[in-house]
Each structure stands twice: as structure tokens, then as C-alpha cells.
Design a protein around this motif. Sequence first.
Motif, PDB file in Angstrom:
ATOM      1  N   PHE A  20      46.431  45.261  35.556  1.00 55.62           N
ATOM      2  CA  PHE A  20      46.247  45.900  34.236  1.00 55.62           C
ATOM      3  C   PHE A  20      46.782  47.321  34.254  1.00 55.62           C
ATOM      4  O   PHE A  20      47.466  47.774  33.343  1.00 55.62           O
ATOM      5  CB  PHE A  20      44.765  45.907  33.850  1.00 55.62           C
ATOM      6  N   SER A  36      49.473  44.062  27.164  1.00 54.67           N
ATOM      7  CA  SER A  36      49.033  43.659  28.510  1.00 54.67           C
ATOM      8  C   SER A  36      47.522  43.833  28.661  1.00 54.67           C
ATOM      9  O   SER A  36      46.768  42.897  28.367  1.00 54.67           O
ATOM     10  CB  SER A  36      49.818  44.426  29.572  1.00 54.67           C
ATOM     11  N   GLN A  37      47.085  45.022  29.073  1.00 53.69           N
ATOM     12  CA  GLN A  37      45.651  45.248  29.284  1.00 53.69           C
ATOM     13  C   GLN A  37      44.893  44.967  27.979  1.00 53.69           C
ATOM     14  O   GLN A  37      45.342  45.364  26.908  1.00 53.69           O
ATOM     15  CB  GLN A  37      45.460  46.702  29.694  1.00 53.69           C
ATOM     16  N   PHE A 125      39.048  36.373  36.400  1.00 54.33           N
ATOM     17  CA  PHE A 125      39.193  37.819  36.255  1.00 54.33           C
ATOM     18  C   PHE A 125      39.170  38.479  37.640  1.00 54.33           C
ATOM     19  O   PHE A 125      38.577  37.954  38.584  1.00 54.33           O
ATOM     20  CB  PHE A 125      38.078  38.357  35.350  1.00 54.33           C
ATOM     21  N   ASN A 174      38.832  34.665  30.544  1.00 56.38           N
ATOM     22  CA  ASN A 174      39.951  35.584  30.724  1.00 56.38           C
ATOM     23  C   ASN A 174      40.544  35.249  32.097  1.00 56.38           C
ATOM     24  O   ASN A 174      39.811  35.313  33.082  1.00 56.38           O
ATOM     25  CB  ASN A 174      39.417  37.028  30.710  1.00 56.38           C
ATOM     26  N   TYR A 205      33.127  37.687  26.402  1.00 55.28           N
ATOM     27  CA  TYR A 205      33.821  37.254  25.166  1.00 55.28           C
ATOM     28  C   TYR A 205      32.970  36.287  24.341  1.00 55.28           C
ATOM     29  O   TYR A 205      33.491  35.545  23.499  1.00 55.28           O
ATOM     30  CB  TYR A 205      35.188  36.633  25.514  1.00 55.28           C
ATOM     31  N   PHE A 320      42.989  36.744  24.135  1.00 60.07           N
ATOM     32  CA  PHE A 320      44.208  36.563  24.920  1.00 60.07           C
ATOM     33  C   PHE A 320      44.879  35.240  24.585  1.00 60.07           C
ATOM     34  O   PHE A 320      44.203  34.239  24.360  1.00 60.07           O
ATOM     35  CB  PHE A 320      43.888  36.592  26.414  1.00 60.07           C
ATOM     36  N   ARG A 365      50.165  36.374  29.827  1.00 59.96           N
ATOM     37  CA  ARG A 365      49.025  36.553  28.926  1.00 59.96           C
ATOM     38  C   ARG A 365      49.302  37.719  27.974  1.00 59.96           C
ATOM     39  O   ARG A 365      49.655  38.807  28.412  1.00 59.96           O
ATOM     40  CB  ARG A 365      47.774  36.860  29.755  1.00 59.96           C
TER      41      ARG A 365
HETATM   42  N1  GLN Z   1      39.392  43.225  30.687  1.00 62.50           N
HETATM   43  C1  GLN Z   1      40.668  43.786  30.507  1.00 62.50           C
HETATM   44  C2  GLN Z   1      41.729  42.713  30.522  1.00 62.50           C
HETATM   45  O1  GLN Z   1      41.472  41.605  30.878  1.00 62.50           O
HETATM   46  C3  GLN Z   1      41.082  44.767  31.568  1.00 62.50           C
HETATM   47  C4  GLN Z   1      40.071  45.614  32.183  1.00 62.50           C
HETATM   48  C5  GLN Z   1      40.679  46.415  33.306  1.00 62.50           C
HETATM   49  O2  GLN Z   1      41.719  47.019  33.156  1.00 62.50           O
HETATM   50  N2  GLN Z   1      40.059  46.364  34.424  1.00 62.50           N
HETATM   51  O3  GLN Z   1      42.842  42.985  30.218  1.00 62.50           O
END
Ligand code: GLN
Length: 386
Positions: A20, A36-37, A125, A174, A205, A320, A365
Motif C-alpha cells: 500500500f 491503490s491504497q 490482508f 480484502n 467491511y 475493492f 485490485r
Molecule cells: N486497508 C487498506 C487497503 O486495503 C490499506 C491500509 C494500509 O495501508 N495498511 O488498501
Amino acid sequence: MAFSPSQFPSKLPSVKTTIFTVMSKLAKEQGALNLSQGFPDFESPKKLVEEVNKAMLSGLNQYAPMAGIAELREIISEKFSKLYNQYYCPESEITITSGATQAIYTAISTFVNKGDEVVLLKPCFDCYEPAIEINGGIPVYVQLKSPDYKVDWEEFKKKISSKTKMVIINTPNNPTGTLLEKKDLLALQEILKGTNILLLCDDVYEHIIYDGQTHQSACLYPYLKERAIIASSFGKTFHITGWKVGYCLAPKELMHEFRKAHQFTVFCVSHPFQKAIANYLKEPQHYLELNNFYQNKRNLFLDNLKGSKFKFTPSKGTYFQLLDYTNITQEHDVDYAIRMVKEHKIASIPISPFNTNAIDPKTLRFCFAKKDETLKKAADLLCKIN
Ligand code: GLN
């Protein structure tokens, strides 16, 4: 002997700067559109910002109670009663955390010991594995496959052993934008019933689900609820990812242990922010309207991508959307994501950093928590790629 920093071997040798941070930084350097992020490019609710100011001016600038202000814990408890008909005691079963990431880290470091196994559904994640590893735990993977990323519960069952301490789930997910359905939670319950395995749920989410589907909270399933540690966050729900306020729910005995670690990591979370969120949360439409709000954005983005060469299954939840680029190039996703920023001025997140190393799903994504005009611009740029 002289002091030498290199004599401290890393506890996380394979951890690099998160994807990210890498992609957001690159987007900035290249003047690219940043999808992106995951964070909104529109304003946070004005009322919420005013509530923080009000709280500060009214003097709420000293430590909050360690577990969070009572008012916020009570309103979270009410939300669970209303939405899921499940009771969590504000006094002993709810703790306000510095975002869901801290809740997840604290839960893992409270319960995972050296040699314990933690089962993860990949892709997942990026904050779970380092938290497991720094505590001496061992991640055990169940690899899900594109495009639907369904769990094969027979395969999952084979990964459970006498060393399994915890399972982590994340629905809506995610980075895949998929959901666990009722039948998944029932299958998981059947596997965990009668064991001493904890279930850590990343539910950030929870209020972003599409096409009339509903969130399958573990608290709806008695043999899951008894072992579930639910981590969530207000960042996604109220468009305030920078505030880092979240919460953790768990049965009393588990929460008692969780708080022992919580009080010596953050002690307590920012007081005026908690007060503002408590007031805002009193109006359920502030989270109930989120499904439609983001479903419209998903639809706008996908409608505008119709002329493109990307393939996709519409996201079922989260903000996303995965896009498959096999009709365009066979490059590795990290290489392609970087080239896309440089040549096409649009940033996304490659999926392979969330997978075990073997998998290169040729998928990127894109975050659609963006203004409609940003989404149209992004789709325009993507349609030009061939
Ligand atoms: N949750 C955010 C994502 O999936 C990013 C969070 C982060 O940068 N750690 O993009």
C-alpha cells in the motif's frame, strides 16, 4: 565489544514496506490517479468533524477510560442487538481500539504462543502474518483460487491440527471483494465445534455489501460466537481511515485477557474522536446507507469499464474491485502494476503480495471509494489500455 545494530537479528526477516505504501508513494511521484491504497478521495462527514471539534472544546482532551468511553461501547452493543439480535456486554465484552489493525495485533499477541498454528485463507490482508510470526506462531495456508475464491471446507479441515490455536476470517474480503455465505459459516462452525480453537474475525467491511446480501457475522452462530474475537473499524464505515478508531468484541473471559495486552500497548484511544463517533453512531442510517452508496460507485466504475479489455466479476463487498488483465499482458502482477502507474498514470494494488508466493493470479485490485469523477477518469484510462 562495540555496539552493532546488525547483532539484532530481525524478528520479521521477510517483511518489507507494505504494498500500500509502495503503490501510494509511486502514484504520487508519477502524478497518477491513485486507486491503490483503500481510502476515500472525498470529504469525511462534516457533522462528524464538527463533533470532534465540539468534544475537544468541551474539554475531552485527557485520557479516555482504558476500554473506551462507556457511551461508545453502549452504542456498539446496541448496534449488535439491533442488527444481529446478539448481546455483547459493554462493560466486559467490548473494547475500543486504535483501528482494527491494533485489535487484530493485540488479539494475536494475547493468544498465540510459540509453535501455535494459525489458519489463514489466502489471499488475505497483509497484517495477519507478521503479527503471528513476531509472536512465534506459524501461519498455515488454505489457498483460494480466482475468480470466485470459494473455500473448500474439506481442504480447510485437513489444515486443522492439534497445534491449531486460531483461525482468521475476513468477510467481506480484502482484497478479493468476495463474501463468506451462511453455508460457509455453518461449515466452519461444524469444524470448530468441540475444539479449543479461537476464531478471529476481521469485519471491517461489514457495512459494505452489495446486491441484497447480508453480513454473516460469526456472532450469529453459537459455536462460533463462544470463541469469536470480532475486530472492526469506523475508518471504512464513516470515511475516516486516518482516525484509526476501531473496536473489538469477544466473550468476557477472552476480552479479559485481551485487555491485559491492550492496556500496555495503547492504554486508551483518542478521547474526542470516541465521543464524536459515539454521537454519530446513534443514527443508524449513517452506516445502513453505505451499501447503496458504494454499490452505485461499483456500478459506475464497472459500467464505464465495459469497453475495456479487463475481465471481472463484480465485487460482492468491500470497496475493492479485482480486474483480470490476461487479455492484455502475461506480465507478473507487481511488474504490471508498476508499469501501469508509469505509462498509464493509474495506480492499483497487485494481488500476489497477499498470496503465498506460488500464485500469480494476473489480477489487480482497484479501490472505488472515490468521487464519481475520479472513477470515470480511471475507467477512461483503463479503457485506453490494449
Ligand atoms: N486497508 C487498506 C487497503 O486495503 C490499506 C491500509 C494500509 O495501508 N495498511 O488498501
